[in-house]
Design a protein around this motif. Structure first.
Motif, PDB file in Angstrom:
ATOM      1  N   ARG A  24       3.768  -5.589 -12.260  1.00 13.88           N
ATOM      2  CA  ARG A  24       4.049  -6.949 -11.809  1.00 13.88           C
ATOM      3  C   ARG A  24       2.772  -7.671 -11.394  1.00 13.88           C
ATOM      4  N   VAL A  25       2.846  -8.983 -11.391  1.00 15.91           N
ATOM      5  CA  VAL A  25       1.733  -9.816 -10.943  1.00 15.91           C
ATOM      6  C   VAL A  25       1.803  -9.929  -9.427  1.00 15.91           C
ATOM      7  N   GLN A  26       0.696  -9.671  -8.744  1.00 16.68           N
ATOM      8  CA  GLN A  26       0.645  -9.763  -7.286  1.00 16.68           C
ATOM      9  C   GLN A  26       0.166 -11.155  -6.865  1.00 16.68           C
ATOM     10  N   VAL A  27       0.863 -11.741  -5.913  1.00 15.46           N
ATOM     11  CA  VAL A  27       0.542 -13.088  -5.471  1.00 15.46           C
ATOM     12  C   VAL A  27       0.877 -13.218  -3.991  1.00 15.46           C
ATOM     13  N   THR A  28       0.115 -14.035  -3.285  1.00 13.80           N
ATOM     14  CA  THR A  28       0.374 -14.339  -1.878  1.00 13.80           C
ATOM     15  C   THR A  28       0.815 -15.798  -1.795  1.00 13.80           C
TER      16      THR A  28
ATOM     17  N   ARG B 289       7.459 -20.632   2.138  1.00  9.11           N
ATOM     18  CA  ARG B 289       7.871 -20.866   0.760  1.00  9.11           C
ATOM     19  C   ARG B 289       8.139 -19.541   0.057  1.00  9.11           C
ATOM     20  N   PRO B 290       9.154 -18.796   0.455  1.00 11.01           N
ATOM     21  CA  PRO B 290       9.430 -17.498  -0.173  1.00 11.01           C
ATOM     22  C   PRO B 290       9.800 -17.669  -1.641  1.00 11.01           C
ATOM     23  N   ILE B 291       9.503 -16.639  -2.407  1.00 12.41           N
ATOM     24  CA  ILE B 291       9.856 -16.652  -3.823  1.00 12.41           C
ATOM     25  C   ILE B 291      10.360 -15.268  -4.197  1.00 12.41           C
ATOM     26  N   ARG B 292      11.461 -15.241  -4.924  1.00 13.14           N
ATOM     27  CA  ARG B 292      12.061 -13.967  -5.325  1.00 13.14           C
ATOM     28  C   ARG B 292      12.216 -13.954  -6.839  1.00 13.14           C
ATOM     29  N   ARG B 293      11.323 -13.270  -7.482  1.00 15.94           N
ATOM     30  CA  ARG B 293      11.375 -13.098  -8.930  1.00 15.94           C
ATOM     31  C   ARG B 293      10.998 -11.662  -9.246  1.00 15.94           C
ATOM     32  N   PRO B 294      11.761 -10.991 -10.093  1.00 18.33           N
ATOM     33  CA  PRO B 294      11.474  -9.583 -10.364  1.00 18.33           C
ATOM     34  C   PRO B 294      10.136  -9.360 -11.053  1.00 18.33           C
ATOM     35  N   GLU B 295       9.617 -10.377 -11.737  1.00 18.41           N
ATOM     36  CA  GLU B 295       8.344 -10.208 -12.444  1.00 18.41           C
ATOM     37  C   GLU B 295       7.135 -10.320 -11.521  1.00 18.41           C
ATOM     38  N   LEU B 296       7.370 -10.826 -10.296  1.00 18.54           N
ATOM     39  CA  LEU B 296       6.272 -11.076  -9.368  1.00 18.54           C
ATOM     40  C   LEU B 296       6.408 -10.213  -8.126  1.00 18.54           C
ATOM     41  N   GLU B 297       5.297  -9.766  -7.606  1.00 20.03           N
ATOM     42  CA  GLU B 297       5.245  -9.070  -6.316  1.00 20.03           C
ATOM     43  C   GLU B 297       4.599 -10.035  -5.328  1.00 20.03           C
ATOM     44  N   ALA B 298       5.448 -10.753  -4.606  1.00 21.77           N
ATOM     45  CA  ALA B 298       4.974 -11.833  -3.743  1.00 21.77           C
ATOM     46  C   ALA B 298       4.928 -11.400  -2.285  1.00 21.77           C
ATOM     47  N   ARG B 299       3.834 -11.752  -1.621  1.00 25.02           N
ATOM     48  CA  ARG B 299       3.691 -11.515  -0.188  1.00 25.02           C
ATOM     49  C   ARG B 299       3.638 -12.862   0.510  1.00 25.02           C
ATOM     50  N   ARG B 300       4.335 -12.961   1.635  1.00 21.94           N
ATOM     51  CA  ARG B 300       4.325 -14.189   2.417  1.00 21.94           C
ATOM     52  C   ARG B 300       3.287 -14.075   3.525  1.00 21.94           C
ATOM     53  N   ALA B 301       2.503 -15.108   3.691  1.00 22.33           N
ATOM     54  CA  ALA B 301       1.438 -15.096   4.690  1.00 22.33           C
ATOM     55  C   ALA B 301       1.525 -16.334   5.561  1.00 22.33           C
ATOM     56  N   ARG B 302       1.492 -16.132   6.883  1.00 26.24           N
ATOM     57  CA  ARG B 302       1.465 -17.270   7.802  1.00 26.24           C
ATOM     58  C   ARG B 302       0.111 -17.974   7.746  1.00 26.24           C
ATOM     59  N   ARG B 303      -0.925 -17.182   7.464  1.00 27.05           N
ATOM     60  CA  ARG B 303      -2.270 -17.752   7.313  1.00 27.05           C
ATOM     61  C   ARG B 303      -2.771 -17.360   5.931  1.00 27.05           C
ATOM     62  N   MET B 304      -2.818 -18.318   5.048  1.00 25.28           N
ATOM     63  CA  MET B 304      -3.167 -18.038   3.667  1.00 25.28           C
ATOM     64  C   MET B 304      -4.652 -17.679   3.530  1.00 25.28           C
ATOM     65  N   PRO B 305      -4.954 -16.710   2.674  1.00 28.56           N
ATOM     66  CA  PRO B 305      -6.358 -16.355   2.458  1.00 28.56           C
ATOM     67  C   PRO B 305      -7.069 -17.458   1.682  1.00 28.56           C
TER      68      PRO B 305
END
Length: 271
Positions: free
Chosen positions: A50-54, A59-75
């Motif tokens: 899967r593609v990793q993304v922050t 703004r949560p996102i739920r897609r099986p193709e993506l491995e999404a992490r939610r961050a209160r402070r974006m890098p």
């Protein structure tokens, strides 16, 4: 490419193309991170499907193709060929939470080889880092070196170093009497004329390469050098025996060395 996102079948299915497709469904402010960012920068990391993304926490996102992490402070994000990506040093620090010591040094060496960062910059950033597994990041950064040609060379060097043996020089160049370049060793101890190289080729299927290697060994013998060759099985299958081989060779060359068990937690023996 993703559910609801299509591309013409003549377009290559590359990581960059998958990231470009993901941008069409990701919320504003999303940043490619972790293994995906490492690969985009030219780093070597364990494969992930899967593609990793922050993404921003709200703004949560739920897609099986993506491995999404939610961050209160974006890098912080850099632009790499039009894609928002965490920087090389930040990616290295982020992956300290997911990789072990050896894989993290492999990543660092590969990023340096790709000219995306330097060992000194990784050490500096790791020293300032206060995130999870910061101690591991600092230890790994201190082991990153310039000039490493492959992940297996990194693994072989770490096997030697974690066993308590003197650290070998990376890519030492042997010159002739006129100062010309003759050989370059993956790893070596020039002071005692001992070289250690990883060989992933199948010489039994290449008679010409075998002949060249025989001639090379004869030439090195004439110069007083000894060459040790390690194969994949020596690193992944019988690392303890490999440590013993190197230690014996160093002692035969006049160095007083002792080995430790520090390698065992990172190179489990399979043979």
């Amino acid at each position: 490419m993703l559910r609801g996102v299509h591309v013409q079948d003549c377009v290559d299915d590359t990581l960059r193309m998958r990231c470009a497709a993901a941008l069409l469904v990701l919320p504003q402010g999303a940043v490619f991170s972790h293994e995906t960012a490492a690969r985009l920068w030219g780093g070597v990391v364990p494969s992930r499907s899967r593609v990793q993304v922050t993404v921003p926490y709200a703004r949560p996102i739920r897609r099986p193709e993506l491995e999404a992490r939610r961050a209160r402070r974006m890098p912080p994000a850099l632009r790499l060929r039009g894609l928002p990506v965490t920087g090389p040093e930040r990616t290295f620090l982020d992956l300290a939470t997911r990789l072990d010591l050896v894989d993290l040094v492999v990543l660092g060496d590969s990023l340096v080889r790709a000219r995306r960062t330097t060992p000194e910059l990784l050490v500096e950033q790791a020293r300032q880092h206060r995130g999870p597994r910061a101690a591991l990041a600092r230890r790994a950064a201190a082991l990153v070196r310039s000039g490493v040609d492959s992940p297996m060379e990194t693994r072989l060097r770490l096997l030697v170093v974690l066993a308590g043996l003197p650290e070998p020089v990376v890519n030492h160049v042997l010159r002739d009497e006129n100062g010309g370049w003759t050989y370059r060793f993956d790893l070596s101890w020039p002071q005692v004329k001992l070289a250690l190289e990883y060989d992933g080729r199948q010489h039994s299927e290449d008679s010409r390469q075998w002949v060249r290697d025989v001639r090379r060994r004869e030439d090195l013998d004439g110069r007083g050098w000894r060459l040790l060759v390690a194969l994949s099985v020596d690193v992944f299958g019988t690392p303890g025996a490999t440590v013993d081989r190197v230690a014996v060779a160093l002692r035969q060359r006049g160095l007083v060395v002792r080995t430790s068990d520090g390698w065992r937690g990172h190179f489990p023996s399979r043979g």
